[in-house]
Design a protein around this motif. Structure first.
Motif, PDB file in Angstrom:
ATOM      1  N   LEU A   1       0.724  -1.149   0.138  1.00 58.16           N
ATOM      2  CA  LEU A   1      -0.214  -0.201  -0.129  1.00 58.16           C
ATOM      3  C   LEU A   1       1.094   1.288   0.010  1.00 58.16           C
ATOM      4  O   LEU A   1       2.001   1.306   0.439  1.00 58.16           O
ATOM      5  N   PRO A   2       0.343   2.362  -0.614  1.00 59.33           N
ATOM      6  CA  PRO A   2       1.222   3.564  -0.460  1.00 59.33           C
ATOM      7  C   PRO A   2       1.495   4.300   0.927  1.00 59.33           C
ATOM      8  O   PRO A   2       0.449   3.891   1.766  1.00 59.33           O
ATOM      9  N   GLN A   3       2.655   4.696   0.883  1.00 53.70           N
ATOM     10  CA  GLN A   3       2.806   5.181   2.355  1.00 53.70           C
ATOM     11  C   GLN A   3       1.821   6.244   2.845  1.00 53.70           C
ATOM     12  O   GLN A   3       1.301   7.034   2.167  1.00 53.70           O
ATOM     13  N   GLY A   4       1.511   6.249   4.020  1.00 53.08           N
ATOM     14  CA  GLY A   4       0.452   6.858   4.761  1.00 53.08           C
ATOM     15  C   GLY A   4      -1.073   6.409   4.529  1.00 53.08           C
ATOM     16  O   GLY A   4      -2.064   6.864   4.815  1.00 53.08           O
ATOM     17  N   HIS A   5      -1.353   5.276   3.748  1.00 49.61           N
ATOM     18  CA  HIS A   5      -2.509   4.541   3.419  1.00 49.61           C
ATOM     19  C   HIS A   5      -3.053   4.410   4.812  1.00 49.61           C
ATOM     20  O   HIS A   5      -2.522   3.739   5.845  1.00 49.61           O
TER      21      HIS A   5
END
Length: 309
Positions: free
Chosen positions: A13-17
């Motif tokens: 998952l993208p960072q900060g998801h």
């Protein structure tokens, strides 16, 4: 007590998801370390035929090969990947296996699952396929092979968010009773009609929650005679949850779980449970809430084992 998992399938998952993917591995590790009576088993993926009991073939194929409409992926909230598709199938497979084990042993679980925002032709809210709905349909089909009386299934959804996909799937179906106890002003903002919806105000604390749950279970028992219970034991009503907006304490969450397990036990009803949502400010709190659910479940699993002797 048999418990099924698919923690080896981790989404990138993208960072900060905001989805706490790591909670599944952390929960599995704690169960293995602290609760030796839990028998952990890897989930098999749900087949196309099993998924088609609820979901449209076009949607299943689109998730499998990545051709699903990008708007649906945005609504789900996960980027597509082969791991995403495989994990979604195994999450359903884990609830299927838990239901089979519960019908045999009394209680069983899926470490993940509770993907109740998924409709027949689309997902949403971090839910790809609807594991409880597929499992309920498959258990009914398997039951019908050897028994005359149809299997009636009660889905007791205590995730803080309404089980809108599950409600839509079973609307007008007298063989499945959908109960959802959820935040009135929380996601999804356009709700569906369950057989019984109990809407709770923001900030609801232990005592009014327990009173609402007690009334809901009484009404379920008065209106429906299940042969199997599927329980969505969301950790997100906890006061430390980022997305929950309710204020249940640790004791309140445990009392909730104990009441559901006791309600099923007192009626001799097999129960399969899934962990559903949990988005604590501290991921350790979400995992602790889920471990606590398993501790309560084990007490009732022992009762089933003693009954069988």
């Amino acid at each position: 007590m048999r418990v099924f998992y698919a923690t080896q399938y981790v989404l990138s998952l993208p960072q900060g998801h905001r989805f706490p993917m790591e909670k599944y591995r952390l929960l599995r590790d704690r169960l293995a370390a602290e609760l030796p009576e839990v028998e952990l088993g890897q989930a098999e993926p749900a087949t196309d035929g099993e998924l088609a009991l609820v979901h449209s073939p076009a949607y299943v194929a689109g998730i499998q090969d990545g051709s699903v409409d990008p708007r649906i992926l945005r609504e789900i909230g996960f980027p597509w990947s082969p791991a995403m598709a495989d994990r979604a199938r195994r999450s359903v497979g884990a609830t299927i296996s838990a239901c089979r084990a519960a019908l045999r042993d009394g209680i069983a679980a899926n470490i993940a699952g509770g993907t109740h925002h998924s409709y027949p032709d689309k997902g949403g809210g971090f839910c790809v396929f609807n594991d409880a709905a597929v499992a309920a349909r498959l258990m009914q089909a398997e039951w019908a092979r050897t028994r005359r009386r149809p299997l009636q299934v009660a889905i007791v959804d205590l995730d803080v968010h309404q089980g809108n996909g599950t409600a839509r799937i079973f609307q007008g179906d007298p063989s499945v009773f959908t109960l959802s106890l959820h935040g009135e002003k929380n996601f999804p903002f356009r709700k569906e009609a369950s057989d019984l919806d109990v809407e709770l105000p923001d900030g609801c604390t232990d005592e009014p929650y327990q009173q609402a749950l007690e009334r809901a279970l009484d009404e379920l028992a008065a209106r429906f005679d299940p042969g199997l219970v599927i329980y969505l034991a969301g950790a997100d009503p906890h006061e430390g949850d980022r997305l929950g907006r309710l204020k249940l304490s640790w004791d309140g969450l445990e009392a909730r779980d104990r009441r559901v397990f006791d309600w099923a036990w007192s009626r001799g009803l097999p129960l399969a449970f899934a962990m559903a949502g949990g988005y604590g400010h501290r991921i350790e709190d979400t995992v602790q809430a889920q471990v606590n659910t398993f501790r309560v479940a084990l007490q009732y699993a022992r009762r089933w084992q003693n009954r069988a002797r």
